[in-house]
Design an enzyme around this catalytic site. Sequence first.
Site, PDB file in Angstrom:
ATOM      1  N   SER A   8      49.820  39.924 -45.679  1.00  0.00           N
ATOM      2  CA  SER A   8      50.747  40.274 -44.599  1.00  0.00           C
ATOM      3  C   SER A   8      50.146  41.376 -43.745  1.00  0.00           C
ATOM      4  O   SER A   8      49.859  42.473 -44.234  1.00  0.00           O
ATOM      5  CB  SER A   8      52.076  40.750 -45.192  1.00  0.00           C
ATOM      6  OG  SER A   8      52.872  41.320 -44.177  1.00  0.00           O
ATOM      7  N   HIS A  33      50.163  36.019 -43.061  1.00  0.00           N
ATOM      8  CA  HIS A  33      51.610  36.198 -42.921  1.00  0.00           C
ATOM      9  C   HIS A  33      51.888  37.197 -41.805  1.00  0.00           C
ATOM     10  O   HIS A  33      51.417  38.334 -41.831  1.00  0.00           O
ATOM     11  CB  HIS A  33      52.170  36.689 -44.256  1.00  0.00           C
ATOM     12  CG  HIS A  33      53.666  36.765 -44.309  1.00  0.00           C
ATOM     13  ND1 HIS A  33      54.472  35.666 -44.507  1.00  0.00           N
ATOM     14  CD2 HIS A  33      54.503  37.819 -44.183  1.00  0.00           C
ATOM     15  CE1 HIS A  33      55.743  36.042 -44.509  1.00  0.00           C
ATOM     16  NE2 HIS A  33      55.788  37.347 -44.316  1.00  0.00           N
ATOM     17  N   ASP A  35      54.879  39.046 -39.709  1.00  0.00           N
ATOM     18  CA  ASP A  35      56.303  39.376 -39.701  1.00  0.00           C
ATOM     19  C   ASP A  35      56.764  39.692 -38.290  1.00  0.00           C
ATOM     20  O   ASP A  35      56.213  40.586 -37.641  1.00  0.00           O
ATOM     21  CB  ASP A  35      56.546  40.612 -40.587  1.00  0.00           C
ATOM     22  CG  ASP A  35      56.356  40.303 -42.055  1.00  0.00           C
ATOM     23  OD1 ASP A  35      57.070  39.428 -42.569  1.00  0.00           O
ATOM     24  OD2 ASP A  35      55.475  40.922 -42.681  1.00  0.00           O
ATOM     25  N   MET A  37      59.853  41.214 -36.461  1.00  0.00           N
ATOM     26  CA  MET A  37      61.092  41.952 -36.729  1.00  0.00           C
ATOM     27  C   MET A  37      61.667  42.455 -35.417  1.00  0.00           C
ATOM     28  O   MET A  37      60.945  43.017 -34.591  1.00  0.00           O
ATOM     29  CB  MET A  37      60.784  43.159 -37.622  1.00  0.00           C
ATOM     30  CG  MET A  37      60.145  42.806 -38.947  1.00  0.00           C
ATOM     31  SD  MET A  37      59.869  44.316 -39.900  1.00  0.00           S
ATOM     32  CE  MET A  37      59.184  43.653 -41.395  1.00  0.00           C
ATOM     33  N   HIS A  66      57.017  34.779 -40.218  1.00  0.00           N
ATOM     34  CA  HIS A  66      58.295  35.102 -40.850  1.00  0.00           C
ATOM     35  C   HIS A  66      59.169  35.776 -39.801  1.00  0.00           C
ATOM     36  O   HIS A  66      58.948  36.931 -39.448  1.00  0.00           O
ATOM     37  CB  HIS A  66      58.012  36.022 -42.053  1.00  0.00           C
ATOM     38  CG  HIS A  66      59.222  36.503 -42.771  1.00  0.00           C
ATOM     39  ND1 HIS A  66      59.160  37.515 -43.713  1.00  0.00           N
ATOM     40  CD2 HIS A  66      60.528  36.135 -42.704  1.00  0.00           C
ATOM     41  CE1 HIS A  66      60.372  37.739 -44.195  1.00  0.00           C
ATOM     42  NE2 HIS A  66      61.221  36.924 -43.588  1.00  0.00           N
ATOM     43  N   MET A  68      62.244  37.496 -38.528  1.00  0.00           N
ATOM     44  CA  MET A  68      63.413  38.283 -38.939  1.00  0.00           C
ATOM     45  C   MET A  68      64.112  38.752 -37.675  1.00  0.00           C
ATOM     46  O   MET A  68      63.885  39.862 -37.181  1.00  0.00           O
ATOM     47  CB  MET A  68      62.961  39.484 -39.787  1.00  0.00           C
ATOM     48  CG  MET A  68      62.534  39.119 -41.197  1.00  0.00           C
ATOM     49  SD  MET A  68      61.563  40.419 -41.990  1.00  0.00           S
ATOM     50  CE  MET A  68      59.934  39.969 -41.438  1.00  0.00           C
ATOM     51  N   MET A 137      62.895  35.749 -50.659  1.00  0.00           N
ATOM     52  CA  MET A 137      62.571  37.178 -50.479  1.00  0.00           C
ATOM     53  C   MET A 137      62.727  37.880 -51.826  1.00  0.00           C
ATOM     54  O   MET A 137      63.773  37.776 -52.481  1.00  0.00           O
ATOM     55  CB  MET A 137      63.506  37.833 -49.449  1.00  0.00           C
ATOM     56  CG  MET A 137      63.263  37.433 -48.006  1.00  0.00           C
ATOM     57  SD  MET A 137      61.571  37.667 -47.413  1.00  0.00           S
ATOM     58  CE  MET A 137      61.342  39.438 -47.603  1.00  0.00           C
ATOM     59  N   GLY A 142      62.328  43.977 -44.129  1.00  0.00           N
ATOM     60  CA  GLY A 142      62.294  45.054 -43.138  1.00  0.00           C
ATOM     61  C   GLY A 142      61.161  46.032 -43.311  1.00  0.00           C
ATOM     62  O   GLY A 142      60.737  46.651 -42.344  1.00  0.00           O
ATOM     63  N   PHE A 143      60.670  46.166 -44.527  1.00  0.00           N
ATOM     64  CA  PHE A 143      59.633  47.169 -44.786  1.00  0.00           C
ATOM     65  C   PHE A 143      58.627  46.676 -45.819  1.00  0.00           C
ATOM     66  O   PHE A 143      59.011  45.944 -46.733  1.00  0.00           O
ATOM     67  CB  PHE A 143      60.262  48.468 -45.314  1.00  0.00           C
ATOM     68  CG  PHE A 143      61.378  48.980 -44.457  1.00  0.00           C
ATOM     69  CD1 PHE A 143      61.108  49.775 -43.345  1.00  0.00           C
ATOM     70  CD2 PHE A 143      62.692  48.626 -44.719  1.00  0.00           C
ATOM     71  CE1 PHE A 143      62.140  50.216 -42.530  1.00  0.00           C
ATOM     72  CE2 PHE A 143      63.734  49.065 -43.913  1.00  0.00           C
ATOM     73  CZ  PHE A 143      63.454  49.867 -42.811  1.00  0.00           C
ATOM     74  N   GLY A 145      55.874  47.669 -48.904  1.00  0.00           N
ATOM     75  CA  GLY A 145      55.767  48.673 -49.961  1.00  0.00           C
ATOM     76  C   GLY A 145      56.987  48.882 -50.829  1.00  0.00           C
ATOM     77  O   GLY A 145      57.078  49.883 -51.535  1.00  0.00           O
ATOM     78  N   ASP A 175      57.844  36.812 -51.108  1.00  0.00           N
ATOM     79  CA  ASP A 175      57.458  37.878 -50.184  1.00  0.00           C
ATOM     80  C   ASP A 175      58.190  39.165 -50.544  1.00  0.00           C
ATOM     81  O   ASP A 175      59.422  39.206 -50.528  1.00  0.00           O
ATOM     82  CB  ASP A 175      57.834  37.434 -48.754  1.00  0.00           C
ATOM     83  CG  ASP A 175      57.467  38.436 -47.677  1.00  0.00           C
ATOM     84  OD1 ASP A 175      56.768  39.432 -47.972  1.00  0.00           O
ATOM     85  OD2 ASP A 175      57.886  38.215 -46.516  1.00  0.00           O
ATOM     86  N   GLY A 176      57.398  40.200 -50.877  1.00  0.00           N
ATOM     87  CA  GLY A 176      57.970  41.506 -51.172  1.00  0.00           C
ATOM     88  C   GLY A 176      57.597  41.982 -52.558  1.00  0.00           C
ATOM     89  O   GLY A 176      57.951  41.354 -53.557  1.00  0.00           O
ATOM     90  N   SER A 198      51.170  45.488 -48.847  1.00  0.00           N
ATOM     91  CA  SER A 198      50.615  46.766 -49.303  1.00  0.00           C
ATOM     92  C   SER A 198      49.615  46.583 -50.449  1.00  0.00           C
ATOM     93  O   SER A 198      48.617  47.300 -50.515  1.00  0.00           O
ATOM     94  CB  SER A 198      51.730  47.731 -49.698  1.00  0.00           C
ATOM     95  OG  SER A 198      52.611  47.115 -50.600  1.00  0.00           O
TER      96      SER A 198
HETATM   97  C1  DX5 Z   1      59.038  42.684 -45.558  1.00  0.00           C
HETATM   98  C2  DX5 Z   1      58.066  41.680 -45.063  1.00  0.00           C
HETATM   99  C3  DX5 Z   1      56.858  41.498 -45.879  1.00  0.00           C
HETATM  100  C4  DX5 Z   1      56.008  42.729 -46.104  1.00  0.00           C
HETATM  101  C5  DX5 Z   1      55.727  42.704 -47.566  1.00  0.00           C
HETATM  102  O1  DX5 Z   1      60.206  42.537 -44.860  1.00  0.00           O
HETATM  103  O2  DX5 Z   1      58.683  40.422 -44.926  1.00  0.00           O
HETATM  104  O3  DX5 Z   1      56.060  40.407 -45.429  1.00  0.00           O
HETATM  105  O4  DX5 Z   1      54.803  42.785 -45.399  1.00  0.00           O
HETATM  106  O5  DX5 Z   1      55.134  43.884 -47.925  1.00  0.00           O
HETATM  107  P1  DX5 Z   1      54.758  44.235 -49.419  1.00  0.00           P
HETATM  108  O6  DX5 Z   1      53.841  43.165 -49.916  1.00  0.00           O
HETATM  109  O7  DX5 Z   1      54.116  45.570 -49.306  1.00  0.00           O
HETATM  110  O8  DX5 Z   1      56.056  44.264 -50.199  1.00  0.00           O
HETATM  111 ZN    ZN Z   2      57.388  38.721 -44.516  1.00  0.00          ZN
END
Ligand code: DX5
Ligand code: ZN
Length: 218
Positions: A8, A33, A35, A37, A66, A68, A137, A142-143, A145, A175-176, A198
């Site tokens: 990602s 990937h 994102d 947002m 992805h 969002m 998910m 949203g974030f 890490g 994912d996550g 991350s």
């Molecule tokens: C979070 C994203 C992810 C994000 C995952 O909302 O959809 O794609 O990059 O990050 P890690 O792998 O650090 O959890």
């Molecule tokens: Zn994602």
Amino acid sequence: MAGIIAPSILSADVTKLGEDVTLVEKAGAKYLHIDLMDGSFVPSMAYGPAWVKQLRPMTNLFLDVHLMAVHPENHVQALADAGADLIGVHVEATPHIHRVLQMIKKAGVKAEVVINPGTPVSAIVPVLSMVDQVLVMTVNPGFGGQAFLPEMTDKIKELMVYKKELGLDFDIEVDGGINNETAKLTADAGANVFVAGSYVYDKKDPAAKVQTLLDVTK
Ligand code: DX5
Ligand code: ZN
């Protein structure tokens, strides 16, 4: 068969995004990937169609977008035109998930439905036959890490049952919080596409991280 690894770019270094992408491609990742947002469906903001368009000619990776965003239908055509290979849309983001998935397919792009941690698998059963991929998910979106939510593996197992019962062949993406341990856990449950932000990009040697993920998802 080893899993499909989808680094990602949310955790990549935007000042050297090209290098970060090439690195994971050479290491054996198959998807990238991305994102999107909107600051509304999720609190943060990230990458739009312009980023997809610029990334498209510089990599052969499958561009896994992805989405969002509220009103996801507003972004489908622009993302398809920009070169997205797959668009994932949250079932929570629209009262018309069926119509948005139809739009994605009509635009010639692979279609994915996404469920948040608080959404049950039953919410997407009516559209399972329309999708190429389901994204479970494993954190609240949203974030990057955040910590992996272990109870989400039950949803993967549930999806595997539906796949068999309904004779469908969609991929299952997670994912996550994906790292060497959680990738193995989710692979054992039935997932075959692994997003990692991350874990791949935060510390040294993204290529070695991709290799580890390939190894543990065999
Ligand atoms: C979070 C994203 C992810 C994000 C995952 O909302 O959809 O794609 O990059 O990050 P890690 O792998 O650090 O959890
Ligand atoms: Zn994602």
